[in-house]
Design an enzyme around this catalytic site. Structure first.
Site, PDB file in Angstrom:
ATOM      1  N   TYR A 145      34.435   1.034   2.115  1.00 14.84           N
ATOM      2  CA  TYR A 145      35.460   0.687   1.131  1.00 14.84           C
ATOM      3  C   TYR A 145      35.973   1.946   0.438  1.00 14.84           C
ATOM      4  O   TYR A 145      37.188   2.216   0.403  1.00 14.84           O
ATOM      5  CB  TYR A 145      34.888  -0.293   0.104  1.00 14.84           C
ATOM      6  CG  TYR A 145      35.669  -0.335  -1.192  1.00 14.84           C
ATOM      7  CD1 TYR A 145      36.992  -0.773  -1.225  1.00 14.84           C
ATOM      8  CD2 TYR A 145      35.087   0.077  -2.394  1.00 14.84           C
ATOM      9  CE1 TYR A 145      37.719  -0.801  -2.409  1.00 14.84           C
ATOM     10  CE2 TYR A 145      35.798   0.054  -3.578  1.00 14.84           C
ATOM     11  CZ  TYR A 145      37.104  -0.384  -3.582  1.00 14.84           C
ATOM     12  OH  TYR A 145      37.809  -0.398  -4.761  1.00 14.84           O
ATOM     13  N   ARG A 288      21.447  -2.410  -3.098  1.00 13.62           N
ATOM     14  CA  ARG A 288      22.458  -2.566  -2.056  1.00 13.62           C
ATOM     15  C   ARG A 288      22.788  -1.190  -1.474  1.00 13.62           C
ATOM     16  O   ARG A 288      22.864  -0.207  -2.228  1.00 13.62           O
ATOM     17  CB  ARG A 288      23.716  -3.207  -2.624  1.00 13.62           C
ATOM     18  CG  ARG A 288      23.544  -4.628  -3.073  1.00 13.62           C
ATOM     19  CD  ARG A 288      24.824  -5.223  -3.610  1.00 13.62           C
ATOM     20  NE  ARG A 288      25.334  -4.501  -4.765  1.00 13.62           N
ATOM     21  CZ  ARG A 288      26.329  -4.928  -5.540  1.00 13.62           C
ATOM     22  NH1 ARG A 288      26.929  -6.073  -5.269  1.00 13.62           N
ATOM     23  NH2 ARG A 288      26.733  -4.220  -6.578  1.00 13.62           N
TER      24      ARG A 288
END
Length: 328
Positions: A145, A288
């Site tokens: 991203y 994460r």
């Protein structure tokens, strides 16, 4: 007379999304003629403010037909934003975010439209060497991203040098809150699925979720959880209008936008509890991939060059506005 002081015709890609719809509303309130282009893959047509023309379509296929020479500028928000998903589906983010931006630049070049405000991200800095983070900080995008957004930033720089584009990239930190309009309506966040901490915590408060997951409690921070800078969406939207007012010639400028104050994930959960009066059960989960420990902005450059002054810097204000929107 500056560019933003007159009623101009603007295209907002991704204008059915959270930030895009807020900026569209502010542009309309300022007297501009706005067209929204959105494929509704993550946005909501009812979020497009009345007064804006709406075209449903994907940037890749539709922008060449929509963007005509009578437009004065483009504000580009059409992107996928889930950093975690981008690790699992990098091709989705490269195609939508990087290739999509190239399609925007192609259409702008063909139509002779030379002003662009780009929705970038502070995630490009990764784990920074210094906090608060200035625009001169090294970029270390930790996930596809962020890398796709950084690639788009580089494309804007090349377009400015090669073809005279006037561009501003706004690197957001964590956006929160909702826009309260003069008619009493509100525009806020409603991603599906929701991936952002504050709206997820508010869904717990509203009884729509059982608990709030916090990913990682072993970071090098005071309470072990991630620290993030939160910016009110109304203040963020105002920066876009200010950026439009500074586009007098070719070049690509980058600005960080945040409050300059960091809050840990645990602190956010506590503030949501205080604002809503509802308990927020927390479950700790593993880290994460690609999550930096701390991101806090230095917005000195935006304040100095754009005259930007955030008006809603208290986290409780952002949470309260988002809570009011959710309950509506």
């Amino acid at each position: 007379m500056t560019f933003v002081e007159v009623g101009v015709k603007l295209l907002v890609t991704g204008g059915a999304g959270y930030i895009g719809s807020v900026v569209t509303a502010l542009l309309l309130d300022a007297g501009h003629d706005v067209t929204v282009l959105d494929d509704l893959s993550t946005g909501h047509q009812e979020a497009v403010p009345s007064g804006a023309a709406f075209v449903r379509g994907r940037v890749h296929e539709a922008i060449g037909d929509v963007l005509t020479p009578d437009f004065d500028g483009v504000l580009h928000f059409a992107a996928f934003i889930a950093a975690g998903e981008s690790v699992q589906k990098p091709e989705k983010y490269w195609d939508n975010n990087a290739v999509g931006t190239l399609k925007v630049l192609d259409a702008m070049r063909a139509a002779g439209v030379r002003r662009l405000v780009f929705s970038s991200t502070a995630n490009v800095y990764g784990d920074p060497d210094e906090v608060p983070i200035p625009e001169t900080a090294a970029v270390r995008p930790p996930n596809p991203y962020a890398t796709s957004k950084l690639a788009a930033d580089h494309a804007l720089t090349g377009e400015a040098i090669g073809h005279g584009l006037s561009a501003v990239s706004l690197r957001y930190f964590n956006v929160a809150g909702a826009l309260r309009r003069e008619d009493g309506s509100m525009i806020g966040e409603r991603h599906d699925p929701e991936t952002h901490l504050i709206p997820i915590a508010l869904q717990v408060a509203a009884g729509r979720r059982e608990k709030l997951q916090i990913f990682g409690d072993d970071y090098d921070t005071p309470d072990g959880t991630n620290i993030r800078d939160y910016i009110h969406v109304a203040d963020l939207g105002a920066a876009h209008l200010l950026a439009l007012g500074t586009m007098d010639g070719p070049g690509h400028r980058i600005y960080n936008l945040g409050s300059g104050t960091g809050f840990s994930n645990r602190q956010v959960a506590d503030v949501v509890h205080e604002v809503t009066g509802h308990p927020i059960p927390v479950e700790m989960a593993p880290r994460r991939p690609g999550d930096p420990a701390q991101l806090v902005a230095s917005s000195d450059k935006a304040k100095r060059e754009l005259g930007w002054r955030p008006q809603h810097v208290e986290l409780a204000t952002m949470v309260r506005d988002a809570w009011d929107f959710l309950r509506r």
